[in-house]
Design an enzyme around this catalytic site. Structure first.
Site, short mmCIF file in Angstrom:
data_model
loop_
_atom_site.label_atom_id
_atom_site.label_comp_id
_atom_site.label_asym_id
_atom_site.label_seq_id
_atom_site.Cartn_x
_atom_site.Cartn_y
_atom_site.Cartn_z
N ASN A 171 0.84 -1.20 0.00
CA ASN A 171 0.00 0.00 0.00
C ASN A 171 0.88 1.25 0.00
OD1 ASN A 171 -2.62 1.52 0.59
ND2 ASN A 171 -1.34 2.17 2.31
N GLU A 172 0.59 2.18 -0.89
CA GLU A 172 1.26 3.50 -0.92
C GLU A 172 2.74 3.40 -0.60
OE1 GLU A 172 -0.95 6.39 1.43
OE2 GLU A 172 -2.52 6.47 -0.08
N TYR A 243 -7.30 11.98 -2.66
CA TYR A 243 -8.30 12.52 -1.75
C TYR A 243 -8.58 13.97 -2.11
CZ TYR A 243 -7.93 8.23 0.90
OH TYR A 243 -7.98 6.90 1.27
N GLU A 291 -8.21 3.95 -3.75
CA GLU A 291 -8.57 4.85 -2.64
C GLU A 291 -8.94 6.20 -3.25
OE1 GLU A 291 -6.13 5.29 0.88
OE2 GLU A 291 -5.45 3.20 0.71
N GLN A 352 -13.55 5.50 2.77
CA GLN A 352 -13.70 4.07 2.99
C GLN A 352 -15.19 3.76 3.04
OE1 GLN A 352 -11.08 2.58 6.05
NE2 GLN A 352 -9.34 3.80 5.34
#
Ligand code: AHR
Length: 502
Positions: A171-172, A243, A291, A352
């Site tokens: 992840n990331e 985001y 995400e 989420q």
């Protein structure tokens, strides 16, 4: 002012992969504990899973849920979450400065996925751990039996393998905040070798390699190029995250952020083509946008816990963004972008699902309710399946930091051939004026407007709460007209629309 839009049957972008309506659930805050899992809750089932939350998740019809992180996964030992619950160790979660009880692990999550009718997408820890633990976990989850890890799964009460297809290779990993953060070369090599090992186990797995955490990362887009040069032949998708924020309360800039999203996707599509050409490959890699969401409302209130000033609390409220009406418009624009880029974005996950930057909120011991952003996601997931239409749009726009002449109306169209429906999702970003939608729906043989839903509120700041769960909600609208192939509808200033014709 008018937005002229033309849709021709057959003039399509791509078949939309329904997996673009996936979701993400992390061991973070109250997402799992107090979110999906709350054994003492009046609606809890025999496994301790909340029935009211499960019901709302079912409504969203998410095809997969990515689990267990996120930043959490990069120091997670999956073995801590299996076996008798009273023997599972509590662990310090270094990503979110909390204590993880491990009362929910892969068995409990898998059973919950069955309950809500979704598939698992599992993330592997390539931060603090590596290939060995990854291959053990895949064997535990997917091998029928007769080996160390598969027999342990059987001993732990699950005879059949779960046969999980979607696996995230970390992840990331581009982020310095990530436990076990790596350079693109270090990560590319590890992801390549891990993917090779997993493919030796099962070549049909769909493997997702980490792309950038956001488009402002200093390593973007060289990260993608380097990582794909290592992994192109052995992975299927590259993940992206983004985001959306509006701390300055600038609505015009905020609602144009999907221009940046579109450019981000376009750049990565270009990098994929570049590496493909360099490798003289016939294979295509696609984007897994695993995400995305609005995330900024809770930043300030989270600071104390994240800085460790509260010690190591168990499942504290974290990242509990309360979404407002403005965020409905944002989420509508994001989903429209995924529909328009469905040629290359094949999977995506709203981040989420419950309590943590989520469309569903709960009170521990109390009610669950739909946040404002639940609704645009619900409509896209329900009606945004089929062929994405290539729309010709002629619409005046406005200048902002993300671009000039950003069209006031953001629109996407989907043709559901089997059902015989054409659905349009439109957001009027004009802050002062209504827009007249003049839509030509050519060649579909549509004869009637089936449904026109609008989401609108006088205040951009309006929110849904446990006490007022329907403050911001869709409403039926009359007045749209279909005359032959011409559909006209009034889109009040700052409003979201879902219009279906058949
Ligand atoms: O979704 C919250 C966090 O955002 C995730 O754990 C991480 O991957 C990202 O930075």
């Amino acid at each position: 002012m008018k937005a002229a839009v033309t849709a021709y049957k057959g003039y399509t972008i791509s078949r939309i992969d329904h997996r673009v309506y996936g979701a993400f659930l992390e061991h973070l805050g109250r997402a799992v504990y107090g979110g999906i899992y709350e054994p003492d809750h009046p609606t809890a089932d025999a496994d301790g899973m909340r029935g009211d939350v499960a019901e709302m998740v079912r409504e969203l019809n998410v095809p997969f849920v990515r689990y267990p992180g996120g930043n959490f996964v990069s120091a997670y030992n999956w073995e801590d979450g299996i076996g008798p619950k009273d023997q599972r160790p509590a662990q310090l979660d270094l990503a979110w400065h909390t204590t993880e009880s491990n009362q929910v692990g892969v068995h409990e999550f898998a059973a919950w996925c069955d309950t809500v009718g979704t598939e698992m997408m599992l993330a592997l820890n390539l931060g603090s751990r590596g290939l060995e633990e990854a291959r053990n976990f895949v064997e535990y989850v997917n091998h029928p039996g007769g080996s160390k890890w598969s027999d342990m799964r059987r001993k732990n009460g699950r005879a059949e393998p779960w046969d999980v297809k979607l696996w995230c290779l970390g992840n990331e990993m581009d982020g310095p905040w990530q436990i076990g953060h790596k350079t693109a070369d270090e990560y590319g090599r590890l992801a390549e070798e891990t993917a090779k090992a997993l493919r030796a186990f099962d070549p049909s797995l769909e493997l997702i390699v980490c792309g950038s955490s956001h488009a402002n990362m200093p390593t973007f887009p060289q990260w993608e190029a380097t990582v794909l040069e290592h992994t192109y032949d052995v992975v299927d998708h590259i993940s992206l995250h983004m985001y959306f924020r509006n701390p300055e309360k600038n609505t015009g800039d905020y609602l144009a952020l999907n221009e940046k999203l579109d450019a981000y996707i376009g750049t990565v599509a270009g990098v994929i083509s570049y590496v493909k050409a360099k490798k003289r490959s016939k294979k295509d890699i696609t984007i897994c946008f695993d995400e995305w969401n609005v995330w900024y409302h809770s930043n300030e209130q989270d600071r104390k816990i994240l800085e460790g000033r509260d010690g190591w609390p168990e499942a504290p409220p974290l990242l509990e963004d309360i979404y407002n009406f403005e965020d409905v418009l944002q989420v509508g624009c994001i989903l429209n972008t995924f529909i328009r880029r469905s040629d290359v974005v094949k999977l995506a996950a709203i981040a989420q699902l419950v309590n943590v930057i989520a469309p569903i909120m709960t009170e521990t011991g109390g009610s669950a309710w739909r946040q404002t952003t639940f609704f645009p996601f619900f409509f896209a997931s329900k009606y945004g399946r089929g062929n994405a239409l290539h729309l010709l749009t002629d619409c005046p726009g406005y200048d902002c930091v993300h671009g000039d002449n950003v069209p006031y109306v953001d629109v996407a169209g989907v043709h559901d051939e089997e059902g015989g429906f054409v659905t349009f999702f439109a957001v009027n970003r004009n802050q002062t004026e209504a827009m007249e939608l003049d839509l030509t729906v050519a060649g579909f043989g549509s004869a009637r407007i089936v449904e026109h839903k609008m989401i609108r509120h006088d205040s951009l700041e309006a929110v849904n709460t446990a006490d007022k769960p329907d403050e911001v909600a869709p409403q039926d609208v009359e007045g749209a007209n279909l005359d032959g192939e011409r559909l006209s509808a009034n889109l009040p200033s700052l409003s979201y629309h879902m219009i279906r014709v058949a």
